[in-house]
Design a protein around this motif. Structure first.
Motif, short mmCIF file in Angstrom:
data_model
loop_
_atom_site.label_atom_id
_atom_site.label_comp_id
_atom_site.label_asym_id
_atom_site.label_seq_id
_atom_site.Cartn_x
_atom_site.Cartn_y
_atom_site.Cartn_z
N GLU B 1 -17.40 47.97 -36.83
CA GLU B 1 -17.25 49.42 -37.10
C GLU B 1 -15.81 49.83 -36.84
OE1 GLU B 1 -20.09 52.87 -35.82
OE2 GLU B 1 -18.61 52.66 -34.24
N ALA B 2 -15.22 50.55 -37.79
CA ALA B 2 -13.84 50.98 -37.64
C ALA B 2 -13.77 52.06 -36.57
CB ALA B 2 -13.33 51.52 -38.96
N GLY B 3 -12.67 52.03 -35.81
CA GLY B 3 -12.48 53.01 -34.77
C GLY B 3 -11.79 54.25 -35.30
N VAL B 4 -11.33 55.10 -34.38
CA VAL B 4 -10.60 56.30 -34.74
C VAL B 4 -9.18 55.90 -35.13
CG1 VAL B 4 -9.72 58.50 -33.91
CG2 VAL B 4 -11.99 57.70 -33.17
N PRO B 25 -11.69 60.19 -37.97
CA PRO B 25 -12.66 59.82 -36.94
C PRO B 25 -13.60 58.72 -37.41
CG PRO B 25 -13.39 61.78 -38.08
CD PRO B 25 -12.04 61.44 -38.64
N ILE B 26 -14.45 58.29 -36.50
CA ILE B 26 -15.46 57.30 -36.84
C ILE B 26 -16.45 57.95 -37.81
CG2 ILE B 26 -17.40 55.96 -35.93
CD1 ILE B 26 -15.71 55.53 -33.40
N SER B 27 -16.84 57.21 -38.81
CA SER B 27 -17.74 57.74 -39.83
C SER B 27 -19.03 58.26 -39.22
CB SER B 27 -18.06 56.63 -40.85
OG SER B 27 -18.96 57.10 -41.82
N GLY B 28 -19.39 59.49 -39.60
CA GLY B 28 -20.63 60.07 -39.11
C GLY B 28 -20.50 60.88 -37.84
N HIS B 29 -19.34 60.84 -37.21
CA HIS B 29 -19.15 61.61 -35.98
C HIS B 29 -18.90 63.08 -36.31
CE1 HIS B 29 -18.19 58.29 -32.81
NE2 HIS B 29 -19.32 58.09 -33.48
N PHE B 107 -14.84 58.52 -28.43
CA PHE B 107 -14.09 57.35 -28.88
C PHE B 107 -12.69 57.83 -29.25
CE2 PHE B 107 -17.49 54.24 -29.21
CZ PHE B 107 -18.62 55.05 -29.18
N PHE B 108 -11.71 57.24 -28.62
CA PHE B 108 -10.33 57.67 -28.80
C PHE B 108 -9.57 56.75 -29.74
CE2 PHE B 108 -9.45 61.04 -25.75
CZ PHE B 108 -10.55 60.98 -24.92
N GLY B 109 -8.63 57.35 -30.45
CA GLY B 109 -7.63 56.57 -31.15
C GLY B 109 -6.55 56.13 -30.18
N GLU B 110 -5.58 55.40 -30.69
CA GLU B 110 -4.51 54.90 -29.82
C GLU B 110 -3.43 55.94 -29.58
OE1 GLU B 110 -4.74 50.20 -29.79
OE2 GLU B 110 -3.22 51.00 -31.17
N GLY B 111 -3.48 57.05 -30.29
CA GLY B 111 -2.57 58.14 -30.03
C GLY B 111 -1.31 58.12 -30.88
N SER B 112 -0.71 59.30 -30.98
CA SER B 112 0.58 59.45 -31.65
C SER B 112 1.58 59.93 -30.61
CB SER B 112 0.47 60.50 -32.78
OG SER B 112 -0.38 60.04 -33.82
N ARG B 113 2.60 59.12 -30.39
CA ARG B 113 3.57 59.44 -29.34
C ARG B 113 4.72 60.24 -29.94
NH1 ARG B 113 4.50 57.29 -24.31
NH2 ARG B 113 2.83 55.80 -24.74
N LEU B 114 4.89 61.47 -29.45
CA LEU B 114 5.93 62.37 -29.95
C LEU B 114 7.05 62.50 -28.93
CD1 LEU B 114 7.02 64.51 -31.97
CD2 LEU B 114 5.70 66.22 -30.67
#
Lengths: 107, 117
Positions: B1-4, B25-29, B107-114
Motif C-alpha cells: 500500500e502506498a503511503g502519504v 493521502p493514502i487512498s480511501g482516507h 499516517f504521515f508523509g516524510e514532510g516538506s522542509r522549508l
C-alpha cells in the motif's frame, strides 16, 4: 496552558536501560492516547495506542494512562540503540502532540 | 500500500516569496491533516480536512497560509508571503476516521522542509 505538555529532554541512556517518558494533558475529555516515534528526517509513526486508563504492553514497550492525574507514560525495557528517536505523545480526538522527547541510547 | 506522498521534499525561498506544498493521502482516507514542525518542537496542527471540508483551522495563520483539498483527495498548502519564522517541516498526515470520534492512526508523509532566508 498547552493541551499536552512533554519534557523535550534530551534524554541519553546506556543500552539495556529502562526508559520512562511522560506527558501531561489538560482536557479530561480526552479518551485516546498515543505514542508516536519519529526518526530523524522522517514523519512520525504510531508506536502505541491506549484507550482510557490502564496499561498496554507490546514487546519491550508499555504505555500507561492515568486519567485521574491526566498523566501518560511510555516505558521502554532493555533499550536498544535502534530506539534512538524522538518520542511524541498525542491525545485524541483532536490529535494534538506534545513537544517530543529526544532519546539517545548509547551502545 | 502506498503511503502519504508529499512534495517537494526541500524548498529554500527568500522572505516575502510564496511557496506551495502538495500532499497525496493514502487512498480511501477521509481525513487529512497539515502540521507544522519547527526544529526541536512537536508537530503543530495547522488544518484538518474531512473529505473536502475544513473541520479545524483554528491554528492556521490565515493572513498568509491557505490550504485546500479539492475533490476530497489531494491537498495543497500555500504560504504567501513567507516569513523567516515559517522555516519548518510541513507534515501531511491522513487517517480513515473522522472528527469527533477516535481519529485512529495517523499516517504521515516524510514532510516538506522549508527554509526561509
Amino acid at each position: 496552558q498547552k493541551e499536552v505538555e512533554q519534557d523535550p529532554g534530551p534524554l541519553s541512556v546506556p543500552e539495556g536501560a529502562i526508559v520512562s517518558l511522560n506527558c501531561t494533558y489538560s482536557n479530561s475529555a480526552f479518551q485516546y492516547f498515543m505514542w508516536y516515534r519519529q526518526y530523524s528526517r522522517k514523519g512520525p509513526e504510531l508506536l502505541m495506542y491506549t484507550y482510557s486508563s490502564g496499561n498496554k504492553e507490546d514487546g519491550r514497550f508499555t504505555a500507561q494512562v492515568d486519567k485521574s492525574s491526566k498523566y501518560i507514560s511510555l516505558f521502554i525495557r532493555d533499550s536498544q540503540p535502534s530506539d534512538s528517536a524522538t518520542y511524541l505523545c498525542a491525545v485524541s480526538n483532536d490529535m494534538r502532540f506534545g513537544a517530543g522527547t529526544r532519546l539517545t541510547v548509547k551502545p | 500500500e502506498a503511503g502519504v506522498a508529499q512534495s517537494p521534499r526541500y524548498k529554500i525561498i527568500e522572505k516575502r516569496q510564496s511557496v506551495a506544498f502538495w500532499c497525496n493521502p493514502i487512498s480511501g482516507h477521509a481525513t487529512l491533516y497539515w502540521y507544522q514542525q519547527i526544529l526541536g518542537q512537536g508537530p503543530k496542527l495547522l488544518i484538518q480536512f474531512q473529505n473536502n471540508g475544513v473541520v479545524d483551522d483554528s491554528q492556521l495563520p490565515k493572513d498568509r497560509f491557505s490550504a485546500e483539498r479539492l475533490k476530497g483527495v489531494d491537498s495543497t498548502l500555500k504560504i504567501q508571503p513567507a516569513k523567516l519564522e515559517d522555516s519548518a517541516v510541513y507534515l501531511c498526515a491522513s487517517s480513515l476516521a473522522g472528527r469527533g470520534v477516535n481519529t485512529g492512526e495517523l499516517f504521515f508523509g516524510e514532510g516538506s522542509r522549508l527554509t526561509v532566508l
